[in-house]
Design an enzyme around this catalytic site. Structure first.
Site, mmCIF file in Angstrom:
data_model
loop_
_atom_site.group_PDB
_atom_site.id
_atom_site.type_symbol
_atom_site.label_atom_id
_atom_site.label_comp_id
_atom_site.label_asym_id
_atom_site.label_seq_id
_atom_site.Cartn_x
_atom_site.Cartn_y
_atom_site.Cartn_z
ATOM 1 N N HIS A 1 -9.023 -7.243 -1.666
ATOM 2 C CA HIS A 1 -6.946 -6.568 -1.956
ATOM 3 C C HIS A 1 -6.594 -6.233 -3.025
ATOM 4 C CE1 HIS A 1 -2.535 -5.800 -0.127
ATOM 5 N NE2 HIS A 1 -2.023 -6.231 -1.439
ATOM 6 N N ASP B 1 -7.445 -1.549 -0.996
ATOM 7 C CA ASP B 1 -8.556 -2.340 -0.429
ATOM 8 C C ASP B 1 -9.652 -2.121 -0.638
ATOM 9 O OD1 ASP B 1 -6.210 -3.839 0.960
ATOM 10 O OD2 ASP B 1 -6.542 -2.947 2.388
ATOM 11 N N HIS C 1 0.599 -1.560 0.153
ATOM 12 C CA HIS C 1 -0.032 0.295 -0.340
ATOM 13 C C HIS C 1 0.656 1.103 0.291
ATOM 14 C CE1 HIS C 1 -4.154 -1.422 0.421
ATOM 15 N NE2 HIS C 1 -3.503 -2.515 1.124
ATOM 16 N N GLU D 1 -6.510 -12.604 1.021
ATOM 17 C CA GLU D 1 -7.375 -11.213 0.833
ATOM 18 C C GLU D 1 -8.009 -10.982 0.117
ATOM 19 O OE1 GLU D 1 -4.586 -9.128 4.068
ATOM 20 O OE2 GLU D 1 -4.851 -8.026 2.122
#
Length: 269
Positions: free
Chosen positions: A244, A159, A152, A241
């Protein structure tokens, strides 16, 4: 007259001492200016104002139980190519009655450092009941939930989830309220206006793995719909995830930035 001379000498001595003290006293420290984002970054809202933003780390509804360091304003900042790709995905979704909703975008290194400090404090388990009910906090590094660097911070990772339109409001989190496990049935966990993905956001559990075989039916279909939509515009999903995604190729593949999440960081871009 002798008394007057004595007074004048005393005043002169005091004045000289004051001048010496002033000369040797350090100048007051000035606040260090915050770094700004390079030109390749933009506020997502300037590229697509229709994408819903619920910037979770500016609130106390996080696995830390507090606002995260470096998140000064609830603004999604991304590299320009990533923002444009989300705009393309959003145009397609709007025609089908859906919208994207972002939870987190660019993340400063100071925020990642905050995560690391929290993970090392094994006594702080205030939010365990929601975000990591079945995971021992001492395992967060070994199991890959927390790391000292995050993609990130390079600016091309986001996200996000899907919301069926018209979007219903999501009530604010009330610190101290009873917690429900992030993998509980949708009607039992913290309310979110997104479609049912099988877990909430930031759920530290293997059920968050995008293709976990225990996730079936509409929940699995929703995950695949999100993944397919973003893959078509150049994003790659992190298998652990469902929320993500990283846009490829990254504009800054080797740089971890630390400017704050603040509109001023991208002013004029």
């Amino acid at each position: 007259m002798t008394g007057m001379r004595t007074v004048l000498r005393a005043l002169a001595t005091a004045a000289a001492a004051l001048l010496v003290a002033t000369a040797v006293s350090p100048a007051p420290a000035q606040a260090r200016p915050e770094p700004k984002a390079p030109e390749g970054f933009v506020a997502l809202r300037s590229v697509d104002p229709t994408i819903i933003q619920e910037m979770r780390y500016t609130t106390a509804h996080t696995f830390l139980g507090e606002r995260v360091d470096g998140y000064l304003q609830p603004v999604c900042i991304l590299t320009r190519p990533a923002a444009r790709a989300l705009h393309l995905a959003q145009k397609r979704l709007l025609r089908q009655g859906y919208s994207l909703k972002v939870y987190d975008c660019y993340r400063p290194q100071r925020a990642v450092d905050h995560f690391v400090r929290w993970a090392k404090d094994l006594d702080d388990q205030a939010m365990k009941g929601e975000f990591y009910p079945l995971v021992d906090k001492s395992r967060l590094f070994d199991d890959g939930y927390i790391a000292e660097k995050s993609g990130h911070s390079r600016g091309s990772t986001v996200d996000l989830t899907l919301v069926r339109l018209p979007a219903l409001p999501t009530r604010p989190y009330r610190p101290g309220e009873p917690l429900a496990p992030c993998f509980a049935p949708k009607g039992e966990r913290f309310p979110d206006n997104s479609v049912d993905m099988g877990t909430g956001y930031d759920c530290f559990d293997t059920l968050s793995h995008t293709d976990d075989p225990r996730i079936r039916g509409a929940q699995r279909a929703n995950r695949q719909f999100l993944k397919r939509t973003l893959t078509d515009v150049g994003f790659v999903n992190l298998p652990e995830e469902w929320w993500h995604f990283t846009h490829k190729p990254e504009l800054f593949p080797d740089t971890y930035f630390d400017f704050p999440v603040d509109r001023r960081s991208v002013a004029g871009h």
